[in-house]
Enzyme design. Structure first.
Site, mmCIF file in Angstrom:
data_model
loop_
_atom_site.group_PDB
_atom_site.id
_atom_site.type_symbol
_atom_site.label_atom_id
_atom_site.label_comp_id
_atom_site.label_asym_id
_atom_site.label_seq_id
_atom_site.Cartn_x
_atom_site.Cartn_y
_atom_site.Cartn_z
ATOM 1 N N ASP A 52 59.460 -22.551 44.567
ATOM 2 C CA ASP A 52 59.279 -21.991 45.903
ATOM 3 C C ASP A 52 58.709 -23.038 46.854
ATOM 4 O O ASP A 52 57.923 -23.891 46.452
ATOM 5 C CB ASP A 52 58.338 -20.784 45.816
ATOM 6 C CG ASP A 52 58.364 -19.935 47.066
ATOM 7 O OD1 ASP A 52 59.300 -20.077 47.879
ATOM 8 O OD2 ASP A 52 57.445 -19.118 47.243
ATOM 9 N N GLY A 53 59.115 -22.929 48.128
ATOM 10 C CA GLY A 53 58.510 -23.737 49.177
ATOM 11 C C GLY A 53 59.358 -24.872 49.717
ATOM 12 O O GLY A 53 58.902 -25.602 50.601
ATOM 13 N N GLY A 55 62.127 -24.852 51.630
ATOM 14 C CA GLY A 55 62.454 -24.691 53.042
ATOM 15 C C GLY A 55 61.243 -24.914 53.933
ATOM 16 O O GLY A 55 61.335 -25.590 54.973
ATOM 17 N N ARG A 65 66.064 -27.014 56.751
ATOM 18 C CA ARG A 65 65.645 -26.447 55.481
ATOM 19 C C ARG A 65 66.461 -27.009 54.316
ATOM 20 O O ARG A 65 65.942 -27.174 53.210
ATOM 21 C CB ARG A 65 65.774 -24.923 55.525
ATOM 22 C CG ARG A 65 64.723 -24.261 56.403
ATOM 23 C CD ARG A 65 64.962 -22.754 56.516
ATOM 24 N NE ARG A 65 64.920 -22.102 55.225
ATOM 25 C CZ ARG A 65 63.796 -21.658 54.647
ATOM 26 N NH1 ARG A 65 62.625 -21.838 55.256
ATOM 27 N NH2 ARG A 65 63.847 -21.053 53.479
ATOM 28 N N HIS A 69 65.725 -28.344 50.211
ATOM 29 C CA HIS A 69 66.420 -27.970 48.978
ATOM 30 C C HIS A 69 66.988 -29.202 48.272
ATOM 31 O O HIS A 69 66.972 -29.275 47.038
ATOM 32 C CB HIS A 69 67.527 -26.967 49.286
ATOM 33 C CG HIS A 69 67.015 -25.677 49.859
ATOM 34 N ND1 HIS A 69 66.042 -24.921 49.251
ATOM 35 C CD2 HIS A 69 67.352 -25.010 51.000
ATOM 36 C CE1 HIS A 69 65.794 -23.842 49.981
ATOM 37 N NE2 HIS A 69 66.570 -23.882 51.052
ATOM 38 N N ASP A 99 67.926 -11.522 45.776
ATOM 39 C CA ASP A 99 67.426 -11.224 47.118
ATOM 40 C C ASP A 99 67.723 -12.339 48.106
ATOM 41 O O ASP A 99 67.631 -12.130 49.321
ATOM 42 C CB ASP A 99 65.916 -10.979 47.068
ATOM 43 C CG ASP A 99 65.563 -9.640 46.449
ATOM 44 O OD1 ASP A 99 66.358 -8.697 46.596
ATOM 45 O OD2 ASP A 99 64.509 -9.542 45.807
ATOM 46 N N ARG A 103 69.270 -14.122 53.145
ATOM 47 C CA ARG A 103 69.004 -15.255 54.029
ATOM 48 C C ARG A 103 70.218 -15.525 54.919
ATOM 49 O O ARG A 103 71.319 -15.027 54.668
ATOM 50 C CB ARG A 103 68.672 -16.492 53.204
ATOM 51 C CG ARG A 103 67.375 -16.365 52.428
ATOM 52 C CD ARG A 103 66.992 -17.663 51.762
ATOM 53 N NE ARG A 103 65.721 -17.557 51.055
ATOM 54 C CZ ARG A 103 65.072 -18.564 50.502
ATOM 55 N NH1 ARG A 103 65.587 -19.800 50.587
ATOM 56 N NH2 ARG A 103 63.932 -18.387 49.883
ATOM 57 N N LEU A 163 66.649 -30.052 24.789
ATOM 58 C CA LEU A 163 66.102 -29.086 25.731
ATOM 59 C C LEU A 163 67.137 -28.025 26.084
ATOM 60 O O LEU A 163 68.303 -28.330 26.327
ATOM 61 C CB LEU A 163 65.657 -29.804 27.011
ATOM 62 C CG LEU A 163 65.106 -28.924 28.131
ATOM 63 C CD1 LEU A 163 63.726 -28.374 27.758
ATOM 64 C CD2 LEU A 163 65.037 -29.707 29.437
#
Length: 284
Positions: A52-53, A55, A65, A69, A99, A103, A163
């Site tokens: 998160d964060g 943008g 923005r 990303h 969600d 945007r 991984l």
């Protein structure tokens, strides 16, 4: 127990005799039943991250923005490369929430194109690093190009044993639980499962929840869930899998979150005392 100032620790800790993350039981699936094991191999940690964060990071610098990303994608590459050395065997990244369709369409399209290009461009490096890629979430709303990139990345890395990198794209934890419940509804009775069937049904539900994965097998339960950007909520991410996860929240925006920050989060996790409902000093 020392806490980092930006980390949130639920449940309290610090009493003598409680379980630490290094010796706590671990939930896994083996032989068709649930098993609680002692100290897992160091490479067995499952870390999930809400990235998160990005943008807001760009906006604070007067930049579009999308630049945030793009910067966040570079962080993903660095952390994925460093994860095995930090004792992480499974890394699940919340790349695009269901969600996020709310945007602006321009940002949505740019994000999904960025994910498509990442899967296509990074596939060779994933193979070289023996990384297996899986993608969680709905597929029906993704573009044909992104679906093709997902399929190609899965197929190319299916034989890797290092991984396990899981990208959640168009993902909702509540929706995943509902879909798993619907798949199992045919086996339900009015009286519900018997006590002897409870463990098997738990395992069956975990498998149903993972049906979107190519292997059809559930990943280990989440050990540590990290969220960047200052918010302190799960935002519909891995709700079932994170039932006993330790939570670690930081104010750092995702593009500023580096390998040292991930190491600090893992170190904090390993210092915590985890009880899984037991009394201090008791193990079963």
């Amino acid at each position: 127990m020392k806490r980092l100032p930006e980390a949130f620790e639920p449940g309290g800790a610090g009493r003598s005799g409680a379980l630490r993350s290094s010796d706590a039981p671990r939930h896994g699936v083996a032989g068709g039943r649930n098993e609680w094991e002692g100290e897992p191999p160091r490479g067995a940690l499952h870390v999930a991250i809400i990235m998160d964060g990005s943008g807001r990071w760009a906006e604070a610098r007067g930049r579009p923005r999308l630049d945030g990303h793009r910067a966040g994608e570079q962080v993903v590459r660095k952390l994925v490369a460093a994860a095995p050395a930090l004792g992480i065997g499974t890394l699940t990244l919340f790349a695009f929430s269901s969600d996020n369709w709310k945007r602006p369409i321009g940002e949505v399209n740019a994000l999904l194109c960025l994910l498509r290009d990442f899967l296509l461009d990074w596939r060779g490096e994933a193979l070289a690093r023996d990384i297996r890629i899986e993608v969680l979430g709905r597929r029906d709303r993704l573009s044909p190009g992104l679906r093709a990139a997902v399929d190609a990345a899965r197929a190319a890395t299916a034989g890797s044993h290092g991984l396990h990198l899981r990208l959640a794209i168009d993902y909702s934890g509540r929706d995943a639980i509902l879909r798993a419940a619907r798949r199992l509804a045919g086996g339900c009775t009015e009286s519900g499962p018997s006590e002897s069937d409870r463990v098997a049904d738990h395992d069956a539900f975990a498998r149903a929840l993972a049906d979107d994965e190519a292997a059809g097998l559930p990943a280990p339960a989440v050990d540590l869930l990290v969220r960047t950007g200052g918010e302190q909520r799960l935002s519909d991410f891995l709700l079932w899998e994170s039932a006993y996860a330790e939570l670690y929240f930081t104010k750092k925006m995702w593009p500023d979150f580096g390998v040292a920050d991930l190491r600090a989060a893992v170190d904090e996790f390993r210092a915590r005392e985890r009880r899984f409902g037991c009394l201090p000093g008791a193990r079963s």
